[in-house]
Every structure is written in structure tokens, then in C-alpha cells.
Design a protein around this motif. Structure first.
Motif, PDB file in Angstrom:
ATOM      1  N   LEU A 113      -7.925   3.128   3.660  1.00  0.00           N
ATOM      2  CA  LEU A 113      -7.731   1.748   3.278  1.00  0.00           C
ATOM      3  C   LEU A 113      -8.039   1.036   4.126  1.00  0.00           C
ATOM      4  O   LEU A 113      -7.709   1.208   5.325  1.00  0.00           O
TER       5      LEU A 113
ATOM      6  N   LEU B  58      -6.230  -1.419  -5.807  1.00  0.00           N
ATOM      7  CA  LEU B  58      -7.155  -0.820  -5.646  1.00  0.00           C
ATOM      8  C   LEU B  58      -6.880   0.832  -5.262  1.00  0.00           C
ATOM      9  O   LEU B  58      -6.075   1.086  -4.404  1.00  0.00           O
ATOM     10  N   CYS B  59      -7.154   1.774  -6.175  1.00  0.00           N
ATOM     11  CA  CYS B  59      -6.755   3.182  -6.210  1.00  0.00           C
ATOM     12  C   CYS B  59      -7.897   3.860  -5.872  1.00  0.00           C
ATOM     13  O   CYS B  59      -9.087   3.831  -6.118  1.00  0.00           O
ATOM     14  N   ILE B  60      -7.515   4.852  -5.059  1.00  0.00           N
ATOM     15  CA  ILE B  60      -8.341   6.078  -4.763  1.00  0.00           C
ATOM     16  C   ILE B  60      -7.578   7.431  -5.100  1.00  0.00           C
ATOM     17  O   ILE B  60      -6.418   7.435  -4.522  1.00  0.00           O
TER      18      ILE B  60
ATOM     19  N   HIS C  92     -13.118   6.442  -1.020  1.00  0.00           N
ATOM     20  CA  HIS C  92     -13.034   8.087  -1.435  1.00  0.00           C
ATOM     21  C   HIS C  92     -13.988   8.642  -0.528  1.00  0.00           C
ATOM     22  O   HIS C  92     -15.274   8.334  -0.779  1.00  0.00           O
TER      23      HIS C  92
ATOM     24  N   PRO D 192      -8.896   9.453   1.880  1.00  0.00           N
ATOM     25  CA  PRO D 192      -8.555   8.263   1.622  1.00  0.00           C
ATOM     26  C   PRO D 192      -8.707   7.325   2.849  1.00  0.00           C
ATOM     27  O   PRO D 192      -7.842   7.370   3.592  1.00  0.00           O
TER      28      PRO D 192
ATOM     29  N   PHE E 219       0.086   5.835   0.411  1.00  0.00           N
ATOM     30  CA  PHE E 219      -0.587   7.065   0.238  1.00  0.00           C
ATOM     31  C   PHE E 219       0.529   7.999  -0.534  1.00  0.00           C
ATOM     32  O   PHE E 219       1.487   8.454   0.132  1.00  0.00           O
TER      33      PHE E 219
ATOM     34  N   ALA F  57     -10.697  -0.034  -0.296  1.00  0.00           N
ATOM     35  CA  ALA F  57     -10.194   1.602  -0.635  1.00  0.00           C
ATOM     36  C   ALA F  57     -11.364   2.485  -0.776  1.00  0.00           C
ATOM     37  O   ALA F  57     -12.253   1.944  -1.433  1.00  0.00           O
TER      38      ALA F  57
ATOM     39  N   HIS G 233       0.852  -1.177  -0.005  1.00  0.00           N
ATOM     40  CA  HIS G 233       0.132   0.043   0.069  1.00  0.00           C
ATOM     41  C   HIS G 233       0.799   1.288   0.080  1.00  0.00           C
ATOM     42  O   HIS G 233       2.152   1.120   0.275  1.00  0.00           O
TER      43      HIS G 233
ATOM     44  N   ASN H 126      -3.650   6.978  -3.801  1.00  0.00           N
ATOM     45  CA  ASN H 126      -3.595   6.156  -2.579  1.00  0.00           C
ATOM     46  C   ASN H 126      -4.090   5.006  -3.008  1.00  0.00           C
ATOM     47  O   ASN H 126      -4.991   4.634  -3.685  1.00  0.00           O
ATOM     48  N   PHE H 127      -3.195   3.801  -2.615  1.00  0.00           N
ATOM     49  CA  PHE H 127      -3.520   2.396  -3.100  1.00  0.00           C
ATOM     50  C   PHE H 127      -3.175   1.344  -2.180  1.00  0.00           C
ATOM     51  O   PHE H 127      -2.550   1.524  -1.202  1.00  0.00           O
ATOM     52  N   ILE H 128      -4.014   0.322  -2.283  1.00  0.00           N
ATOM     53  CA  ILE H 128      -3.675  -0.980  -1.639  1.00  0.00           C
ATOM     54  C   ILE H 128      -3.806  -2.323  -2.487  1.00  0.00           C
ATOM     55  O   ILE H 128      -4.586  -2.326  -3.385  1.00  0.00           O
TER      56      ILE H 128
END
Ligand code: ZN
Length: 278
Positions: free
Chosen positions: A138, A127-129, A151, A136, A42, A149, A40, A273-275
């Protein structure tokens, strides 16, 4: 490589650290990093190729930036984390509370693109935000494979999208809320987020909403704590308080590092931001 003394982490004991690779700078949650199969970040605005107000790691093609630059930014992050660019699942975020679930081999291709949350039990889907002030969130199940994730701007927060994501993980993946780690990334803080009375009233379904907003110096305006609201919603959905980690970093206060819609006005970029579950 971890930065020895990040100059603006307000409290190093919060459970976050900055990492960098070249010019790329991102924030990590120690609690998520401890989950061996979770990747992940940020991301900050640093380390990309976009110019002007999008300088430099902008991930949105709908804010006026050159699509070629956004694609190069995607490839920079893809290379840094060793994940194929096609695995990054981005959404058309619409400030609603719809959440898409990636399952059954739909890697990189969720059933619904216009939504504000993504859940998955698959390996490899990132998974992107994208955010520039909005919150954000996660999520990771520490016992099973579910991740999420979310928003959450004021509209998503008013609709309770973070709590909805927790309930959906339970319904779809059998996740116990007590097993979830929830991480709130950099977002506009109460220091900088002024709202009017109608917006404050929209928040009245948030647990403890009256404490969420304090009077602004301007009459009829309120300083609103969106990250705090999401924390309360996650707790109300059953995530233990000690499993909820808030970076406590205000995007509008730190515009040298983060894009901020309020702080800079439009146009500005969106950070990623992703996980992902390996
Ligand atoms: Zn601030």
C-alpha cells in the motif's frame, strides 16, 4: 479497539498494530494511520462467513467459495469501516505488472479490471488487493493525494511492479517518491517460500537479487525473500528507507490468522488489503 498484546507480532516496534471489531481482525500500519485522511487495513481471515477452506473472511469469488458468502464478507468489511460496499474496487489479478489509474469520477469502476495494481487521487475509491502469500503493498503520498495498492507475487516482483507504481504516481499525480509511505503487508516470508533455480533467475533484475535468495535444505532450491525484494525495489524507486514499513508477518507461518496458498494448498481463500483516501 486495539488488541493489547497481539500474541504473534514478532516485534511491536515495527510500527504495526492489530485492531478488531467483533470477530473482524485486521492489521494496520501506524505510519498510514497517522495520515488523517487515509483509511486502510490488511485484513486477516477472521470475521467472515465463508466455510471450510475459505473460513472465514474470503474475498475471492474465483477460488471456489460461495459467491453469496463472499458478498456477505464484503458487506461485513463495508459496515465495519463505514464505507459503501460499491466503493471497494477489486481486480482480476493476473500476476502481471499492469496498473490501472482511477481518476475522473470513475469511482468503483477502473478502466481496466485485469491488472495487479491500482492508483487513485479520488476520494472514496477503496483500492483492494487480494492475497494469500503474495505481497500486498500500500502506498500513500503524504503531501499530495495519490494512493496506490499493488499485488506482487514472484512474477509481479520479477517485473518490478512496486517500483513501477511509484514511477506512475510521479508521472500521473506529480508525487515525489520522497513523500511516499510504502507499507508491505503480511506475505510469505523467506522462512517458507522455496523456489527453484528458474524462478530465482527470473529475479535477477531485482536490486541485490543474489542476497534475496539463500540455499534451501533441498538441492537446487532457494528460500526467497519476496517482501525484502519489494522493499529494495521501492527504495530503488526513491522511497526513503525510513518510509518503507514491512509487517514481517509470514502468512504460511500464521495460517490460523491468514490464508496461505503455499501453507494450505488450494483451495484456500484470499484476504483483503485495502487503502482509501477520504
Ligand atoms: Zn514462514
Amino acid at each position: 479497539m486495539t488488541i493489547e498484546t497481539p500474541f504473534f507480532i514478532p516485534d511491536a516496534s515495527r510500527g504495526f498494530r492489530f485492531s478488531r471489531q467483533g470477530e473482524l481482525l485486521w492489521l494496520e500500519s501506524l505510519a498510514l494511520a497517522e495520515q488523517g485522511d487515509v483509511v486502510h487495513a490488511f485484513c486477516t481471515r477472521r470475521g467472515g462467513v465463508s466455510a471450510g477452506p475459505f473460513h472465514s473472511l474470503n474475498f475471492s469469488v474465483s477460488v471456489g467459495d460461495d459467491a453469496v458468502c463472499v458478498e456477505r464478507n464484503r458487506k461485513i468489511v463495508s459496515a465495519a469501516f463505514g464505507i459503501p460496499a460499491a466503493h471497494f474496487v477489486t481486480l482480476r489479478q493476473v500476476h502481471g505488472d499492469d496498473i490501472a489509474v482511477i481518476e475522473g469520477g470513475t469511482l468503483g469502476n477502473p478502466p481496466k479490471r485485469s491488472c495487479d495494481g491500482l492508483l487513485s487521487v479520488e476520494s472514496g475509491s477503496v483500492l483492494c488487493i487480494k492475497t494469500a502469500d503474495c505481497v500486498p503493498v500500500l502506498l500513500a503520498d503524504t503531501r499530495r493525494r495519490g494512493i496506490g495498492a499493488v499485488h506482487a507475487g514472484w512474477k509481479g516482483t520479477a517485473r518490478g511492479i512496486a517500483g513501477k507504481a511509484v514511477r506512475l504516481m510521479t508521472a500521473r499525480f506529480g508525487t515525489r517518491p520522497a513523500d511516499i509511505i510504502a507499507v508491505i503487508g503480511p506475505a510469505i516470508g523467506r522462512c517458507c517460500y522455496e523456489v527453484d533455480e528458474p524462478v530465482r533467475q527470473e529475479m535477477r533484475d531485482v536490486p541485490g537479487w543474489r542476497e534475496m535468495c539463500v540455499p534451501s535444505v533441498r538441492e537446487g532450491r532457494w528460500m526467497c525473500d519476496l517482501p525484502g525484494a519489494n522493499r529494495r525495489q521501492l527504495a530503488a524507486a526513491g522511497v526513503p528507507e525510513e518510509h518503507i514499513h514491512d509487517a514481517g508477518l509470514c502468512t504460511a507461518c500464521h495460517r490460523e490468522v491468514f490464508f496461505s496458498h503455499r501453507g494450505e494448498g488450494e483451495p484456500t481463500g484470499r484476504q483483503l488489503n485495502f487503502i482509501m483516501r477520504r
